[in-house]
Design a protein around this motif. Structure first.
Motif, PDB file in Angstrom:
ATOM      1  N   CYS A  67       0.851  -1.177   0.000  1.00 50.76           N
ATOM      2  CA  CYS A  67       0.000   0.000   0.000  1.00 50.76           C
ATOM      3  C   CYS A  67       0.899   1.244   0.000  1.00 50.76           C
ATOM      4  CB  CYS A  67      -0.927  -0.021   1.214  1.00 50.76           C
ATOM      5  SG  CYS A  67      -0.122  -0.399   2.770  1.00 50.76           S
ATOM      6  N   PRO A  68       0.345   2.436  -0.202  1.00 50.30           N
ATOM      7  CA  PRO A  68       1.167   3.639  -0.225  1.00 50.30           C
ATOM      8  C   PRO A  68       1.939   3.837   1.083  1.00 50.30           C
ATOM      9  CG  PRO A  68      -1.038   4.109  -1.008  1.00 50.30           C
ATOM     10  CD  PRO A  68      -1.059   2.715  -0.464  1.00 50.30           C
ATOM     11  N   ALA A  69       3.131   4.398   0.953  1.00 50.87           N
ATOM     12  CA  ALA A  69       3.982   4.630   2.125  1.00 50.87           C
ATOM     13  C   ALA A  69       3.533   5.870   2.891  1.00 50.87           C
ATOM     14  CB  ALA A  69       5.425   4.796   1.693  1.00 50.87           C
ATOM     15  N   ASN A  70       3.572   5.772   4.187  1.00 50.36           N
ATOM     16  CA  ASN A  70       3.281   6.887   5.076  1.00 50.36           C
ATOM     17  C   ASN A  70       4.500   7.066   5.975  1.00 50.36           C
ATOM     18  OD1 ASN A  70       1.846   8.871   6.516  1.00 50.36           O
ATOM     19  ND2 ASN A  70       1.213   7.367   8.026  1.00 50.36           N
ATOM     20  N   VAL A  71       5.363   8.044   5.667  1.00 53.00           N
ATOM     21  CA  VAL A  71       6.587   8.258   6.444  1.00 53.00           C
ATOM     22  C   VAL A  71       6.209   8.902   7.772  1.00 53.00           C
ATOM     23  CG1 VAL A  71       8.809   9.422   6.528  1.00 53.00           C
ATOM     24  CG2 VAL A  71       7.997   8.453   4.375  1.00 53.00           C
ATOM     25  N   VAL A  72       6.487   8.188   8.868  1.00 50.72           N
ATOM     26  CA  VAL A  72       6.118   8.678  10.197  1.00 50.72           C
ATOM     27  C   VAL A  72       7.329   9.049  11.044  1.00 50.72           C
ATOM     28  CG1 VAL A  72       3.919   7.451  10.243  1.00 50.72           C
ATOM     29  CG2 VAL A  72       5.969   6.331  11.123  1.00 50.72           C
ATOM     30  N   ALA A  73       8.544   8.721  10.552  1.00 48.09           N
ATOM     31  CA  ALA A  73       9.755   9.048  11.298  1.00 48.09           C
ATOM     32  C   ALA A  73      10.918   9.202  10.324  1.00 48.09           C
ATOM     33  CB  ALA A  73      10.067   7.948  12.306  1.00 48.09           C
ATOM     34  N   ILE A  74      11.906  10.001  10.725  1.00 48.04           N
ATOM     35  CA  ILE A  74      13.124  10.174   9.949  1.00 48.04           C
ATOM     36  C   ILE A  74      14.293   9.827  10.862  1.00 48.04           C
ATOM     37  CG2 ILE A  74      14.602  11.796   8.707  1.00 48.04           C
ATOM     38  CD1 ILE A  74      12.064  13.358   8.004  1.00 48.04           C
ATOM     39  N   GLU A  75      15.195   8.990  10.365  1.00 46.78           N
ATOM     40  CA  GLU A  75      16.336   8.532  11.151  1.00 46.78           C
ATOM     41  C   GLU A  75      17.608   8.845  10.380  1.00 46.78           C
ATOM     42  OE1 GLU A  75      17.951   4.179  12.446  1.00 46.78           O
ATOM     43  OE2 GLU A  75      15.797   4.521  12.539  1.00 46.78           O
ATOM     44  N   TYR A  76      18.634   9.297  11.088  1.00 45.29           N
ATOM     45  CA  TYR A  76      19.922   9.620  10.461  1.00 45.29           C
ATOM     46  C   TYR A  76      20.969   8.635  10.946  1.00 45.29           C
ATOM     47  CZ  TYR A  76      17.678  13.926   9.080  1.00 45.29           C
ATOM     48  OH  TYR A  76      16.818  14.838   8.526  1.00 45.29           O
ATOM     49  N   ARG A  77      21.538   7.890  10.012  1.00 47.16           N
ATOM     50  CA  ARG A  77      22.621   6.947  10.311  1.00 47.16           C
ATOM     51  C   ARG A  77      23.863   7.418   9.560  1.00 47.16           C
ATOM     52  NH1 ARG A  77      19.688   1.047   9.805  1.00 47.16           N
ATOM     53  NH2 ARG A  77      17.961   1.513  11.208  1.00 47.16           N
ATOM     54  N   LEU A  78      24.298   8.618   9.878  1.00 44.28           N
ATOM     55  CA  LEU A  78      25.376   9.248   9.127  1.00 44.28           C
ATOM     56  C   LEU A  78      26.745   8.627   9.426  1.00 44.28           C
ATOM     57  CD1 LEU A  78      24.158  12.927   9.455  1.00 44.28           C
ATOM     58  CD2 LEU A  78      23.745  11.287   7.598  1.00 44.28           C
ATOM     59  N   ASP A  79      26.795   7.714  10.383  1.00 44.84           N
ATOM     60  CA  ASP A  79      28.044   7.006  10.666  1.00 44.84           C
ATOM     61  C   ASP A  79      28.123   5.683   9.918  1.00 44.84           C
ATOM     62  OD1 ASP A  79      25.918   6.096  12.222  1.00 44.84           O
ATOM     63  OD2 ASP A  79      27.254   5.238  13.726  1.00 44.84           O
ATOM     64  N   GLU A  80      27.053   5.300   9.195  1.00 48.14           N
ATOM     65  CA  GLU A  80      27.028   4.046   8.445  1.00 48.14           C
ATOM     66  C   GLU A  80      27.239   4.298   6.957  1.00 48.14           C
ATOM     67  OE1 GLU A  80      23.785   1.384   9.195  1.00 48.14           O
ATOM     68  OE2 GLU A  80      23.633   2.022  11.274  1.00 48.14           O
ATOM     69  N   ASN A  81      28.158   3.554   6.356  1.00 44.82           N
ATOM     70  CA  ASN A  81      28.415   3.664   4.921  1.00 44.82           C
ATOM     71  C   ASN A  81      27.342   2.934   4.136  1.00 44.82           C
ATOM     72  OD1 ASN A  81      30.848   5.153   5.059  1.00 44.82           O
ATOM     73  ND2 ASN A  81      31.927   3.301   5.653  1.00 44.82           N
ATOM     74  N   CYS A  82      27.136   3.352   2.911  1.00 42.34           N
ATOM     75  CA  CYS A  82      26.131   2.731   2.057  1.00 42.34           C
ATOM     76  C   CYS A  82      26.488   1.288   1.712  1.00 42.34           C
ATOM     77  CB  CYS A  82      25.962   3.536   0.776  1.00 42.34           C
ATOM     78  SG  CYS A  82      25.289   5.162   1.097  1.00 42.34           S
ATOM     79  N   GLY A  83      27.746   0.973   1.610  1.00 40.74           N
ATOM     80  CA  GLY A  83      28.166  -0.393   1.305  1.00 40.74           C
ATOM     81  C   GLY A  83      27.734  -1.380   2.365  1.00 40.74           C
ATOM     82  N   ALA A  84      27.464  -0.888   3.556  1.00 37.19           N
ATOM     83  CA  ALA A  84      27.060  -1.752   4.671  1.00 37.19           C
ATOM     84  C   ALA A  84      25.606  -2.201   4.541  1.00 37.19           C
ATOM     85  CB  ALA A  84      27.260  -1.024   5.993  1.00 37.19           C
ATOM     86  N   LEU A  85      24.868  -1.641   3.577  1.00 41.01           N
ATOM     87  CA  LEU A  85      23.451  -1.973   3.424  1.00 41.01           C
ATOM     88  C   LEU A  85      23.230  -3.336   2.803  1.00 41.01           C
ATOM     89  CD1 LEU A  85      22.144   1.442   2.071  1.00 41.01           C
ATOM     90  CD2 LEU A  85      22.021   0.588   4.392  1.00 41.01           C
ATOM     91  N   ILE A  86      24.186  -3.821   2.047  1.00 44.02           N
ATOM     92  CA  ILE A  86      23.981  -5.051   1.294  1.00 44.02           C
ATOM     93  C   ILE A  86      24.364  -6.255   2.106  1.00 44.02           C
ATOM     94  CG2 ILE A  86      24.676  -6.301  -0.779  1.00 44.02           C
ATOM     95  CD1 ILE A  86      25.087  -3.528  -2.079  1.00 44.02           C
TER      96      ILE A  86
END
Length: 51
Positions: free
Chosen positions: A32-51
């Motif tokens: 169903c459509p997304a409803n963003v209810v929170a914003i989180e900042y993980r600025l210490d995590e690199n994008c390569g760590a997502l996989i």
């Protein structure tokens, strides 16, 4: 609508993670459509760590 958290990473990439599935998704497994209810900042995590 399903509740999502918008997550910001060090490389400026955004990702949306589910906080709670809506009733429609639980019954039909159709997103169903997304409803963003929170914003989180993980600025210490690199994008390569997502996989």
């Amino acid at each position: 609508m399903c509740d999502y958290t918008q997550v910001h990473y060090k490389c400026s990439r955004l990702r949306y993670t589910v906080r709670a599935w809506c009733t429609k998704y639980q019954e039909t497994h159709e997103r169903c459509p997304a409803n963003v209810v929170a914003i989180e900042y993980r600025l210490d995590e690199n994008c390569g760590a997502l996989i």
